[in-house]
Design a protein around this motif. Structure first.
Motif, PDB file in Angstrom:
ATOM      1  N   SER A 157       0.857  -1.190   0.000  1.00 58.15           N
ATOM      2  CA  SER A 157       0.000   0.000   0.000  1.00 58.15           C
ATOM      3  C   SER A 157       0.890   1.236   0.000  1.00 58.15           C
ATOM      4  N   GLY A 158       0.327   2.365  -0.421  1.00 57.78           N
ATOM      5  CA  GLY A 158       1.089   3.609  -0.452  1.00 57.78           C
ATOM      6  C   GLY A 158       0.305   4.738   0.173  1.00 57.78           C
ATOM      7  N   PRO A 159       0.892   5.930   0.222  1.00 53.79           N
ATOM      8  CA  PRO A 159       0.208   7.069   0.840  1.00 53.79           C
ATOM      9  C   PRO A 159      -1.070   7.477   0.114  1.00 53.79           C
ATOM     10  N   ASP A 160      -1.139   7.166  -1.179  1.00 53.81           N
ATOM     11  CA  ASP A 160      -2.322   7.549  -1.953  1.00 53.81           C
ATOM     12  C   ASP A 160      -3.111   6.341  -2.447  1.00 53.81           C
ATOM     13  N   ARG A 161      -2.816   5.165  -1.887  1.00 55.23           N
ATOM     14  CA  ARG A 161      -3.474   3.957  -2.386  1.00 55.23           C
ATOM     15  C   ARG A 161      -3.465   2.862  -1.320  1.00 55.23           C
ATOM     16  N   THR A 162      -4.648   2.300  -1.040  1.00 54.20           N
ATOM     17  CA  THR A 162      -4.755   1.181  -0.107  1.00 54.20           C
ATOM     18  C   THR A 162      -4.953  -0.107  -0.900  1.00 54.20           C
ATOM     19  N   LEU A 163      -4.043  -1.039  -0.728  1.00 53.26           N
ATOM     20  CA  LEU A 163      -4.173  -2.353  -1.335  1.00 53.26           C
ATOM     21  C   LEU A 163      -4.654  -3.322  -0.259  1.00 53.26           C
ATOM     22  N   VAL A 164      -5.726  -4.045  -0.548  1.00 48.54           N
ATOM     23  CA  VAL A 164      -6.293  -4.978   0.415  1.00 48.54           C
ATOM     24  C   VAL A 164      -5.767  -6.381   0.128  1.00 48.54           C
ATOM     25  N   LYS A 165      -5.442  -7.079   1.196  1.00 51.61           N
ATOM     26  CA  LYS A 165      -4.845  -8.412   1.085  1.00 51.61           C
ATOM     27  C   LYS A 165      -5.673  -9.415   1.881  1.00 51.61           C
ATOM     28  N   PHE A 166      -6.150 -10.451   1.195  1.00 50.80           N
ATOM     29  CA  PHE A 166      -6.918 -11.513   1.839  1.00 50.80           C
ATOM     30  C   PHE A 166      -6.023 -12.733   2.051  1.00 50.80           C
ATOM     31  N   ASN A 167      -6.082 -13.292   3.253  1.00 47.96           N
ATOM     32  CA  ASN A 167      -5.340 -14.511   3.594  1.00 47.96           C
ATOM     33  C   ASN A 167      -6.337 -15.552   4.105  1.00 47.96           C
ATOM     34  N   PRO A 168      -7.118 -16.164   3.209  1.00 49.40           N
ATOM     35  CA  PRO A 168      -8.228 -17.023   3.644  1.00 49.40           C
ATOM     36  C   PRO A 168      -7.806 -18.243   4.456  1.00 49.40           C
ATOM     37  N   LEU A 169      -6.550 -18.687   4.289  1.00 48.91           N
ATOM     38  CA  LEU A 169      -6.081 -19.879   4.995  1.00 48.91           C
ATOM     39  C   LEU A 169      -5.304 -19.541   6.260  1.00 48.91           C
ATOM     40  N   ALA A 170      -5.380 -18.301   6.706  1.00 52.18           N
ATOM     41  CA  ALA A 170      -4.582 -17.859   7.861  1.00 52.18           C
ATOM     42  C   ALA A 170      -4.756 -18.769   9.069  1.00 52.18           C
ATOM     43  N   ASN A 171      -5.965 -19.265   9.288  1.00 49.25           N
ATOM     44  CA  ASN A 171      -6.238 -20.056  10.484  1.00 49.25           C
ATOM     45  C   ASN A 171      -6.136 -21.562  10.261  1.00 49.25           C
ATOM     46  N   TRP A 172      -5.798 -21.966   9.060  1.00 45.59           N
ATOM     47  CA  TRP A 172      -5.655 -23.392   8.773  1.00 45.59           C
ATOM     48  C   TRP A 172      -4.244 -23.874   9.100  1.00 45.59           C
ATOM     49  N   SER A 173      -4.144 -25.153   9.423  1.00 48.74           N
ATOM     50  CA  SER A 173      -2.849 -25.804   9.609  1.00 48.74           C
ATOM     51  C   SER A 173      -2.434 -26.464   8.292  1.00 48.74           C
ATOM     52  N   SER A 174      -1.180 -26.901   8.249  1.00 46.01           N
ATOM     53  CA  SER A 174      -0.704 -27.635   7.069  1.00 46.01           C
ATOM     54  C   SER A 174      -1.541 -28.892   6.857  1.00 46.01           C
ATOM     55  N   LYS A 175      -1.897 -29.571   7.941  1.00 40.60           N
ATOM     56  CA  LYS A 175      -2.710 -30.787   7.824  1.00 40.60           C
ATOM     57  C   LYS A 175      -4.052 -30.491   7.181  1.00 40.60           C
ATOM     58  N   GLU A 176      -4.674 -29.379   7.573  1.00 39.76           N
ATOM     59  CA  GLU A 176      -5.980 -29.035   6.999  1.00 39.76           C
ATOM     60  C   GLU A 176      -5.857 -28.742   5.506  1.00 39.76           C
TER      61      GLU A 176
END
Length: 240
Positions: A157-176
Motif C-alpha cells: 500500500s502507499g500514501p495515496d493507495r490502499t491495497l487490500v490483502k486476503f489470507n483465507p487460509l490464515a487459520n488453517w494448519s498444514s494438515k488441513e
C-alpha cells in the motif's frame, strides 16, 4: 471505502471459502497469487466461486523443473489462465555479473529476492485493488504468527493507495490444507513426495527432516526470523 478492521472481525471465524466469496463480492479487480500447495487449495475453491478468476505466479528463473510442470498442470487441470511474471532482465543480468549466480549464500537472499520476486510482484499489484495469498499463521516462526484473514497490505500500500490483502487460509494448519487437497484431488508439486514442504527457488530450497519446521527447508543458512523474501515481510513489520 472498506473498513478493514470491521471486515476482518466479521470474517475472522469464517471458512476459507466464505472469505473468498466475500473477497470476490467486494472486489472485481482482485488477483490470486499462486505458487504452492496452499494456493492450489485456494484455486480449487475459487474457480467455483467466480467466472473472473485472475491468477498469477512469479517465475524467478531459478525454479525447480517440477515447479514449472506443476504450474502447467494447474493451468490445464482447471482450464484457467495463469499470468506468469518475470523479473527485469537487466536487473538480473547486473546482479549476476556483479556478484555471480550464488551471492545469496554470502550476503543473504534479500537482494536476489528483491529483484526476482518483489519487483515483479510490485508491478503486478499496482494494477489491482486487492489480492489473495495462501499465507498461514503457523507457516514461519516469528514472521507469520499474526497473519489476519484480511488486512491493508503493509508492504505494497502507499500514501495515496490502499491495497487490500486476503489470507483465507490464515487459520488453517498444514494438515488441513493437505486434507483438503486429498479430498478434492487437487494437483500438487511432486517435490512434496520427496520431503520438500515449503518450495521456493531451487538453490534456496531443500527437503526437511521429520520433526523439522517446514520453513527450515528455506534459506537454511539464515536465521529463522529472516525467512521471508519480501512478499509478506510486512507481517513482521506490523508486529514490531
Amino acid at each position: 471505502m472498506t473498513d478493514i478492521d470491521t471486515l476482518r472481525q466479521s470474517l475472522e471465524d469464517q471458512s476459507p471459502r466464505a472469505i473468498l466469496k466475500e473477497a470476490f463480492r467486494r472486489y472485481d479487480n482482485i488477483a490470486l497469487s499462486f505458487s504452492g500447495a496452499e494456493d492450489v487449495a485456494l484455486i480449487e475453491m475459487a474457480h467455483k466461486l467466480t467466472d473472473n478468476l485472475q491468477v498469477f505466479t512469479l517465475d524467478t528463473g531459478r525454479l525447480h523443473p517440477e515447479t514449472y510442470e506443476f504450474i502447467e498442470t494447474v493451468r490445464t487441470h482447471y482450464g484457467i489462465h495463469i499470468e506468469i511474471l518475470f523479473p527485469d532482465a537487466a536487473e538480473v543480468q547486473d546482479l549476476v555479473n556483479r556478484k555471480g549466480l550464488f551471492s545469496f549464500y554470502e550476503d543473504g537472499h534479500s537482494e536476489c529476492c528483491g529483484i526476482r520476486k518483489v519487483s515483479p510482484l510490485r508491478r503486478k499489484l499496482a494494477t489491482v485493488d486487492a489480492w489473495i495469498t495462501g499465507q498461514r499463521k503457523d507457516q514461519s516462526p516469528g514472521t507469520r504468527h499474526d497473519v489476519p484473514v484480511v488486512q491493508e497490505d503493509p508492504t505494497f500500500s502507499g500514501p495515496d493507495r490502499t491495497l487490500v490483502k486476503f489470507n483465507p487460509l490464515a487459520n488453517w494448519s498444514s494438515k488441513e490444507v493437505w486434507d483438503y487437497i486429498r479430498m478434492s484431488e487437487a494437483p500438487y508439486n511432486t517435490l512434496h513426495e520427496r520431503g520438500f514442504i515449503s518450495i521456493g527457488c531451487q538453490p534456496c530450497t531443500r527437503p526437511v527432516l521429520p520433526g523439522q519446521h517446514e520453513r527450515e527447508g528455506r534459506w537454511w543458512w539464515e536465521e529463522a526470523t529472516k525467512k521471508e523474501c519480501g512478499l509478506h515481510a510486512g507481517n513482521l513489520i506490523a508486529r514490531s
